[in-house]
Design a protein around this motif. Structure first.
Motif, mmCIF file in Angstrom:
data_model
loop_
_atom_site.group_PDB
_atom_site.id
_atom_site.type_symbol
_atom_site.label_atom_id
_atom_site.label_comp_id
_atom_site.label_asym_id
_atom_site.label_seq_id
_atom_site.Cartn_x
_atom_site.Cartn_y
_atom_site.Cartn_z
ATOM 1 N N THR A 14 0.836 -1.288 -0.100
ATOM 2 C CA THR A 14 0.071 0.002 -0.024
ATOM 3 C C THR A 14 0.919 1.292 -0.012
ATOM 4 N N ASP A 15 1.952 1.091 0.435
ATOM 5 C CA ASP A 15 3.006 2.398 0.659
ATOM 6 C C ASP A 15 4.200 2.189 -0.562
ATOM 7 N N ALA A 16 3.768 1.617 -1.680
ATOM 8 C CA ALA A 16 4.680 1.398 -2.757
ATOM 9 C C ALA A 16 5.186 2.692 -3.159
ATOM 10 N N LEU A 17 4.261 3.779 -3.645
ATOM 11 C CA LEU A 17 4.858 5.054 -3.895
ATOM 12 C C LEU A 17 5.738 5.719 -2.999
ATOM 13 N N ASP A 18 5.329 5.404 -1.456
ATOM 14 C CA ASP A 18 6.223 6.053 -0.634
ATOM 15 C C ASP A 18 7.746 5.458 -0.636
ATOM 16 N N GLN A 19 7.873 4.239 -1.000
ATOM 17 C CA GLN A 19 8.923 3.531 -1.043
ATOM 18 C C GLN A 19 9.786 4.176 -2.279
ATOM 19 N N LEU A 20 9.038 4.238 -3.487
ATOM 20 C CA LEU A 20 9.884 4.750 -4.534
ATOM 21 C C LEU A 20 10.086 6.151 -4.274
ATOM 22 N N ILE A 28 9.387 -10.317 -11.578
ATOM 23 C CA ILE A 28 8.116 -10.989 -12.267
ATOM 24 C C ILE A 28 8.216 -12.515 -12.424
ATOM 25 N N GLN A 29 9.393 -13.067 -12.622
ATOM 26 C CA GLN A 29 9.750 -14.531 -12.962
ATOM 27 C C GLN A 29 9.239 -15.470 -11.801
ATOM 28 N N GLY A 30 9.059 -14.897 -10.449
ATOM 29 C CA GLY A 30 8.568 -15.732 -9.152
ATOM 30 C C GLY A 30 7.142 -15.589 -9.198
ATOM 31 N N GLU A 31 6.556 -14.643 -9.844
ATOM 32 C CA GLU A 31 5.075 -14.339 -9.574
ATOM 33 C C GLU A 31 4.245 -15.712 -10.645
ATOM 34 N N PRO A 32 3.310 -16.362 -9.775
ATOM 35 C CA PRO A 32 2.705 -17.603 -10.770
ATOM 36 C C PRO A 32 1.453 -17.053 -11.250
ATOM 37 N N GLU A 33 1.000 -15.830 -10.951
ATOM 38 C CA GLU A 33 -0.297 -15.443 -11.501
ATOM 39 C C GLU A 33 0.025 -14.850 -12.976
ATOM 40 N N PRO A 34 -0.817 -15.379 -13.982
ATOM 41 C CA PRO A 34 -0.445 -14.829 -15.376
ATOM 42 C C PRO A 34 -0.965 -13.232 -15.242
ATOM 43 N N GLY A 35 -0.149 -12.329 -16.092
ATOM 44 C CA GLY A 35 -0.639 -10.982 -15.979
ATOM 45 C C GLY A 35 -0.434 -10.210 -14.807
ATOM 46 N N TRP A 36 0.395 -10.865 -13.671
ATOM 47 C CA TRP A 36 0.428 -10.066 -12.653
ATOM 48 C C TRP A 36 1.068 -8.745 -12.761
ATOM 49 N N ILE A 37 1.811 -8.291 -13.311
ATOM 50 C CA ILE A 37 2.325 -7.084 -13.732
ATOM 51 C C ILE A 37 1.322 -5.923 -14.281
ATOM 52 N N LEU A 38 0.436 -6.641 -14.886
ATOM 53 C CA LEU A 38 -0.695 -5.738 -15.482
ATOM 54 C C LEU A 38 -1.838 -5.412 -14.736
ATOM 55 N N GLN A 39 -1.847 -5.583 -13.448
ATOM 56 C CA GLN A 39 -2.699 -5.257 -12.341
ATOM 57 C C GLN A 39 -3.052 -3.537 -12.628
ATOM 58 N N SER A 40 -4.171 -3.248 -12.787
ATOM 59 C CA SER A 40 -4.622 -1.879 -12.657
ATOM 60 C C SER A 40 -4.088 -1.165 -11.584
ATOM 61 N N ALA A 41 -3.876 -1.762 -10.314
ATOM 62 C CA ALA A 41 -3.433 -1.165 -9.186
ATOM 63 C C ALA A 41 -1.911 -0.671 -9.244
ATOM 64 N N PHE A 42 -1.141 -1.244 -10.318
ATOM 65 C CA PHE A 42 0.237 -0.875 -10.439
ATOM 66 C C PHE A 42 0.423 0.395 -11.345
ATOM 67 N N GLY A 43 -0.792 0.716 -12.109
ATOM 68 C CA GLY A 43 -0.658 1.913 -12.811
ATOM 69 C C GLY A 43 0.228 3.201 -12.365
ATOM 70 N N PRO A 44 -0.482 3.693 -11.318
ATOM 71 C CA PRO A 44 0.144 4.726 -10.770
ATOM 72 C C PRO A 44 1.507 4.980 -10.437
ATOM 73 N N LEU A 45 2.059 3.279 -9.886
ATOM 74 C CA LEU A 45 3.330 3.240 -9.736
ATOM 75 C C LEU A 45 4.405 3.521 -10.856
ATOM 76 N N LEU A 46 3.829 2.669 -12.169
ATOM 77 C CA LEU A 46 4.497 2.778 -13.172
ATOM 78 C C LEU A 46 4.747 4.063 -13.875
ATOM 79 N N GLU A 47 3.552 4.747 -13.780
ATOM 80 C CA GLU A 47 3.369 6.214 -14.230
ATOM 81 C C GLU A 47 4.630 7.025 -13.426
ATOM 82 N N ALA A 48 4.644 6.702 -12.077
ATOM 83 C CA ALA A 48 5.533 7.637 -11.201
ATOM 84 C C ALA A 48 6.829 7.359 -11.690
#
Length: 276
Positions: free
Chosen positions: A84-90, A106-126
Motif C-alpha cells: 500500500t505504501d509502494a509510492l512512498d517506497q519509490l 516477475i519470474q517468481g509470480e505464478p499469476e498470469p498477467g501479475w504485472i498488468l494489475q490496474s493497481a500498479f498503474g500509478p506506480l509505473l507512471e511515477a
C-alpha cells in the motif's frame, strides 16, 4: 565497455535468501573487490548493479556499495509493487542519484498477467515521470505480459533481462521467437544480451548461443541491445572473460559504432548516465 547487468550479495544479510547452499559455486559473498580484477582484465570500465533479493533493505545495501564503487554507474533496485505504501517506497529511494531503475522479479509470480494489475498503474507512471527504467525479469512464457505493459505505458522505458530466458537447453525456441518479435515491435523496449549461458544446460558453445543472439539482433537491432555478464550467477556456467569474448565474437561483424553501442553506449543511454 559497460557491463549492463551484475550483482553483489552478502550471505550474512537477513534479506539474502538466494543463492541457496546447493548452488555451491555462488554460495558465498560477492562484493566489489571480487569483481574489480575481472573488470580490469576484460577492459570493462562501468557496470549496472542489479538487485538480487525482493527487499527494499537489499536495495539500500547495494546503493551503499555502489556509492563506494567507482565502476558502478547505475543501480536497479526493488520495491514492493503490491504494498500500500509502494509510492512512498519509490519516493524515498528516488532521492539516491545512482538509482536508475526498478526490477519487481516477475519470474517468481505464478499469476498470469501479475504485472498488468490496474493497481500498479500509478506506480509505473511515477517511475516514468521520475526517469526510472523498468527491468523485466521474466520467464519465456511471461514475455507477452511485457508486450502488453509496454503498450500500456509507452513513456516507460523497459529492458528485457537475459533475453527473456529462452529454453535453450530444451531447444524449444519457436514460442520464444514469436514473443520476442512482438516485444521488439514496442519502441520503448530494449533487451539485455545476458544470462544465456545459465539457460543453456551443459552446452554454452558459440554454436548453441549464436541462434538466440541472432534472433534478438534481428528483432531489436543494434541500438536496443546491451551486453551484460549476469555475474556472479554466470559462474554457474563459466568465466567472465570467456562470456565476454564469446559475445564480442558473436557481434564481430558490426562496425565500430555499432559495437560501441551494444557494449556500452546503449546501456548508458537507456539508464541515463555519462559514457566515455
Amino acid at each position: 565497455m559497460i557491463d549492463a547487468h551484475q550483482h553483489f550479495w552478502q550471505l550474512a544479510n537477513p534479506f539474502t535468501d538466494w543463492p541457496t547452499p546447493d548452488l555451491a559455486l555462488i554460495h558465498r559473498d560477492f562484493l566489489p573487490a571480487d569483481l574489480a580484477p575481472l573488470l580490469a582484465d576484460a577492459g570493462v570500465t562501468g557496470t549496472v548493479l542489479v538487485q538480487a533479493a525482493p527487499a527494499v533493505e537489499e536495495t539500500r545495501f547495494i546503493l551503499k556499495l555502489a556509492e563506494r564503487a567507482a565502476h558502478v554507474k547505475a543501480v536497479v533496485g526493488w520495491i514492493d509493487f503490491a504494498a500500500t505504501d509502494a509510492l512512498d517506497q519509490l519516493s524515498a529511494l528516488v532521492r539516491r542519484p545512482l538509482l536508475k531503475g526498478l526490477r519487481p522479479m516477475i519470474q517468481g509470480e505464478p499469476e498470469p498477467g501479475w504485472i498488468l494489475q490496474s493497481a500498479f498503474g500509478p506506480l509505473l507512471e511515477a517511475m516514468a515521470v521520475a526517469g526510472l527504467r523498468f527491468d523485466a525479469l521474466v520467464l519465456q512464457h511471461q514475455i507477452d505480459d511485457i508486450v502488453a505493459l509496454a503498450a500500456q505505458h509507452p513513456d516507460l522505458l523497459i529492458v528485457l533481462d537475459h533475453c527473456g530466458k529462452p529454453a535453450i537447453a530444451s531447444g524449444d525456441s519457436a514460442a520464444w521467437r514469436n514473443s520476442i518479435a512482438r516485444l521488439a515491435a514496442q519502441p520503448n523496449v530494449y533487451c539485455k544480451v545476458s544470462g544465456l549461458w545459465t539457460e543453456a544446460g551443459d552446452d554454452w558453445s558459440a554454436a548453441t548461443i549464436a541462434p538466440y543472439v541472432e534472433a534478438v539482433r534481428a528483432a531489436f537491432g543494434t541500438q536496443r541491445l546491451m551486453w551484460g555478464s549476469d555475474w556472479p550467477v554466470l559462474n554457474l556456467a563459466g568465466g567472465y572473460r570467456d562470456w565476454l569474448d564469446q559475445a564480442l565474437a558473436l557481434f564481430d561483424d558490426l562496425d565500430a559504432g555499432e559495437r560501441a553501442a551494444v557494449f556500452g553506449g546503449n546501456a548508458a543511454r537507456f539508464y541515463g548516465f555519462s559514457y566515455d
